[in-house]
Scaffold this motif. Structure first.
Motif, PDB file in Angstrom:
ATOM      1  N   TRP A   1      24.601  25.094  38.491  1.00  8.64           N
ATOM      2  CA  TRP A   1      25.523  24.089  39.047  1.00  8.64           C
ATOM      3  C   TRP A   1      26.562  24.696  39.986  1.00  8.64           C
ATOM      4  N   GLY A   2      26.662  26.009  40.008  1.00  7.18           N
ATOM      5  CA  GLY A   2      27.681  26.650  40.853  1.00  7.18           C
ATOM      6  C   GLY A   2      29.052  26.698  40.212  1.00  7.18           C
ATOM      7  N   LEU A   3      29.105  26.395  38.920  1.00  7.37           N
ATOM      8  CA  LEU A   3      30.393  26.486  38.223  1.00  7.37           C
ATOM      9  C   LEU A   3      30.756  27.949  37.978  1.00  7.37           C
ATOM     10  N   VAL A   4      29.739  28.783  37.753  1.00  7.94           N
ATOM     11  CA  VAL A   4      29.991  30.216  37.576  1.00  7.94           C
ATOM     12  C   VAL A   4      29.254  30.990  38.670  1.00  7.94           C
ATOM     13  N   ASN A   5      29.805  32.130  39.037  1.00  7.31           N
ATOM     14  CA  ASN A   5      29.188  32.938  40.102  1.00  7.31           C
ATOM     15  C   ASN A   5      28.061  33.828  39.584  1.00  7.31           C
ATOM     16  N   HIS A   6      28.245  34.414  38.399  1.00  9.51           N
ATOM     17  CA  HIS A   6      27.248  35.331  37.839  1.00  9.51           C
ATOM     18  C   HIS A   6      27.263  35.219  36.319  1.00  9.51           C
ATOM     19  N   VAL A   7      26.091  35.504  35.722  1.00 12.07           N
ATOM     20  CA  VAL A   7      25.993  35.562  34.257  1.00 12.07           C
ATOM     21  C   VAL A   7      25.513  36.964  33.883  1.00 12.07           C
ATOM     22  N   PHE A   8      26.158  37.549  32.868  1.00 14.57           N
ATOM     23  CA  PHE A   8      25.791  38.891  32.411  1.00 14.57           C
ATOM     24  C   PHE A   8      25.592  38.869  30.900  1.00 14.57           C
ATOM     25  N   PRO A   9      24.783  39.815  30.369  1.00 11.53           N
ATOM     26  CA  PRO A   9      24.723  39.948  28.917  1.00 11.53           C
ATOM     27  C   PRO A   9      26.146  40.133  28.375  1.00 11.53           C
ATOM     28  N   ALA A  10      26.429  39.499  27.228  1.00 18.92           N
ATOM     29  CA  ALA A  10      27.812  39.477  26.723  1.00 18.92           C
ATOM     30  C   ALA A  10      28.415  40.881  26.637  1.00 18.92           C
ATOM     31  N   GLY A  11      27.621  41.850  26.192  1.00 21.93           N
ATOM     32  CA  GLY A  11      28.135  43.206  26.010  1.00 21.93           C
ATOM     33  C   GLY A  11      28.482  43.912  27.312  1.00 21.93           C
ATOM     34  N   GLN A  12      27.952  43.427  28.410  1.00 25.92           N
ATOM     35  CA  GLN A  12      28.219  44.088  29.706  1.00 25.92           C
ATOM     36  C   GLN A  12      29.253  43.351  30.551  1.00 25.92           C
ATOM     37  N   LEU A  13      29.667  42.165  30.053  1.00 26.58           N
ATOM     38  CA  LEU A  13      30.474  41.273  30.896  1.00 26.58           C
ATOM     39  C   LEU A  13      31.745  41.942  31.426  1.00 26.58           C
ATOM     40  N   MET A  14      32.531  42.554  30.544  1.00 28.86           N
ATOM     41  CA  MET A  14      33.815  43.126  30.994  1.00 28.86           C
ATOM     42  C   MET A  14      33.588  44.301  31.942  1.00 28.86           C
ATOM     43  N   ASP A  15      32.550  45.114  31.665  1.00 28.69           N
ATOM     44  CA  ASP A  15      32.262  46.235  32.579  1.00 28.69           C
ATOM     45  C   ASP A  15      31.896  45.721  33.962  1.00 28.69           C
ATOM     46  N   GLU A  16      31.099  44.651  33.993  1.00 29.93           N
ATOM     47  CA  GLU A  16      30.706  44.073  35.287  1.00 29.93           C
ATOM     48  C   GLU A  16      31.939  43.511  36.009  1.00 29.93           C
ATOM     49  N   ALA A  17      32.821  42.881  35.236  1.00 32.85           N
ATOM     50  CA  ALA A  17      34.040  42.320  35.844  1.00 32.85           C
ATOM     51  C   ALA A  17      34.901  43.444  36.424  1.00 32.85           C
ATOM     52  N   LEU A  18      34.979  44.550  35.690  1.00 30.93           N
ATOM     53  CA  LEU A  18      35.776  45.686  36.172  1.00 30.93           C
ATOM     54  C   LEU A  18      35.154  46.308  37.416  1.00 30.93           C
ATOM     55  N   THR A  19      33.821  46.358  37.454  1.00 28.74           N
ATOM     56  CA  THR A  19      33.154  46.887  38.648  1.00 28.74           C
ATOM     57  C   THR A  19      33.512  46.033  39.866  1.00 28.74           C
ATOM     58  N   MET A  20      33.488  44.725  39.672  1.00 30.48           N
ATOM     59  CA  MET A  20      33.830  43.829  40.783  1.00 30.48           C
ATOM     60  C   MET A  20      35.310  43.986  41.166  1.00 30.48           C
ATOM     61  N   ALA A  21      36.155  44.125  40.146  1.00 25.52           N
ATOM     62  CA  ALA A  21      37.595  44.279  40.408  1.00 25.52           C
ATOM     63  C   ALA A  21      37.857  45.562  41.199  1.00 25.52           C
ATOM     64  N   ARG A  22      37.153  46.644  40.821  1.00 24.31           N
ATOM     65  CA  ARG A  22      37.326  47.926  41.546  1.00 24.31           C
ATOM     66  C   ARG A  22      36.921  47.769  43.004  1.00 24.31           C
ATOM     67  N   GLN A  23      35.836  47.024  43.219  1.00 21.53           N
ATOM     68  CA  GLN A  23      35.354  46.810  44.592  1.00 21.53           C
ATOM     69  C   GLN A  23      36.443  46.123  45.411  1.00 21.53           C
ATOM     70  N   ILE A  24      37.049  45.078  44.840  1.00 22.88           N
ATOM     71  CA  ILE A  24      38.113  44.351  45.560  1.00 22.88           C
ATOM     72  C   ILE A  24      39.316  45.270  45.775  1.00 22.88           C
ATOM     73  N   ALA A  25      39.651  46.039  44.733  1.00 19.02           N
ATOM     74  CA  ALA A  25      40.851  46.900  44.807  1.00 19.02           C
ATOM     75  C   ALA A  25      40.697  48.003  45.843  1.00 19.02           C
ATOM     76  N   SER A  26      39.450  48.302  46.225  1.00 18.61           N
ATOM     77  CA  SER A  26      39.236  49.371  47.214  1.00 18.61           C
ATOM     78  C   SER A  26      39.367  48.850  48.654  1.00 18.61           C
ATOM     79  N   LYS A  27      39.466  47.532  48.814  1.00 19.96           N
ATOM     80  CA  LYS A  27      39.531  46.950  50.167  1.00 19.96           C
ATOM     81  C   LYS A  27      40.984  46.876  50.653  1.00 19.96           C
ATOM     82  N   ALA A  28      41.142  46.528  51.925  1.00 18.99           N
ATOM     83  CA  ALA A  28      42.486  46.440  52.501  1.00 18.99           C
ATOM     84  C   ALA A  28      43.257  45.312  51.799  1.00 18.99           C
ATOM     85  N   PRO A  29      44.327  45.662  51.074  1.00 17.13           N
ATOM     86  CA  PRO A  29      44.987  44.665  50.216  1.00 17.13           C
ATOM     87  C   PRO A  29      45.546  43.456  50.964  1.00 17.13           C
ATOM     88  N   ILE A  30      46.144  43.699  52.128  1.00 15.32           N
ATOM     89  CA  ILE A  30      46.739  42.553  52.843  1.00 15.32           C
ATOM     90  C   ILE A  30      45.623  41.632  53.346  1.00 15.32           C
TER      91      ILE A  30
END
Ligand code: CO8
Length: 262
Positions: A178-207
């Protein structure tokens, strides 16, 4: 009364914040104290110019947030109920309009106010055990924290009304379709995947990241001409940053840029 805070705010890695709704015994249900703590935590994140990304999740492995606290609503007068809804909507708006990207990390039930909290984030990552729904009609209630509006904007009128009027719960795979969620991960990997995505954003030009969010958000409420005008202004503004000079120079020098948030 528990002395544990209802909301935990941590800096998990430099510039990456994680906010956890922390009432696992009540499946992280939202009462007034939790909403007040949420507002205070968001003010802390908003005041930190080094903050780049916020992850929002629920404590434990069963629920993100199972809704507004039903017990606390039992004896509320209509005026108190309306005030609770308004105050919570103001805090959810504070979350939605935070300058940095906000990702909901949905690790179980996201029902009623929990689904509304997740939808107030910029996008949702879900564990395979995630369950979404607006079950208020089972309680003689309507959604009260923005669900009739944000769900409709995210999945369209027909699907939103189906969920809201039947109280049906949808699992992660259907929410993904339905497009309500962007990605689905196995429950045990969810936070690691979220952190990987967060690191990717944090490495970009902040402004540039913050301006992009502002352009998408503001543009949504404008007609296309004005929204594109706004984008052009934001684009021009990015040219004034040190990070634009660095990003372009690094590309041409074939090296990794070092952004300074200026
Ligand atoms: N509020 C308060 N306590 C809750 C809530 C909740 N929303 N959800 C779960 N809990 C509590 C249970 O009462 C239980 O407590 P206890 O152990 O003391 O009995 C504990 O959490 C564990 O829950 P269950 O035993 O029920 O766990 P199950 O695995 O059997 O079921 C469910 C999990 C399916 C999530 C089930 O708990 C459930 O249906 N919860 C309610 C979901 C719901 O209806 N949410 C919508 C609430 S209304 C809402 O959000 C409206 C928002 C707008 C309000 C406007 C303001 C006035």
């Amino acid at each position: 009364m528990s002395s544990e805070p209802n909301v935990l705010l941590e800096i998990v890695e430099p510039s990456i914040y994680r906010l956890t709704i922390n009432r696992p015994k009540a499946l992280n249900a939202l009462n007034r104290a939790t909403i007040a703590e949420l507002g205070a935590a968001l003010a802390t994140v908003a005041a930190d110019r080094y903050a780049r990304v916020l992850l929002v999740t629920g404590a434990g492995d069963k629920a993100f947030v199972a809704g507004a606290d039903i017990r606390a609503m039992q004896d509320m007068s209509p005026i108190e109920g309306q005030r609770f809804a308004r105050d919570t909507m103001a805090v959810f708006r504070q979350l939605e309009t935070l300058a940095i990207p906000v990702i909901a990390v949905v690790n179980g039930y996201a029902l009623g106010g929990g689904c509304e909290l997740a939808m107030s984030c910029d996008w949702i990552l879900a564990g395979e055990n995630a369950v979404f729904g607006q079950p208020e009609v089972n309680l003689g209630l309507t959604p009260g924290f923005g669900g009739t509006q944000r769900l409709t904007r995210l999945v369209g009128r027909a699907r939103a009304l189906e969920l809201i009027t039947t109280g049906r719960q949808v699992k992660a795979d259907e929410a993904l379709r339905w497009g309500l969620v962007n990605h689905v991960f196995p429950a045990g990997q969810l936070m690691d995947e979220a952190l990987t995505m967060a690191r990717q954003i944090a490495s970009k030009a902040p402004i540039a990241v913050r301006l992009s969010k502002e352009a998408v958000q503001r543009g949504q409420d404008l007609d296309l001409d004005n929204a594109c005008q706004f984008e052009a202004q934001v684009f021009g503004l990015a040219f004034s940053t040190e990070d634009k000079r660095e990003g372009v120079a690094a590309f041409l020098d074939k090296r990794t840029p070092t952004f300074s948030n200026r």
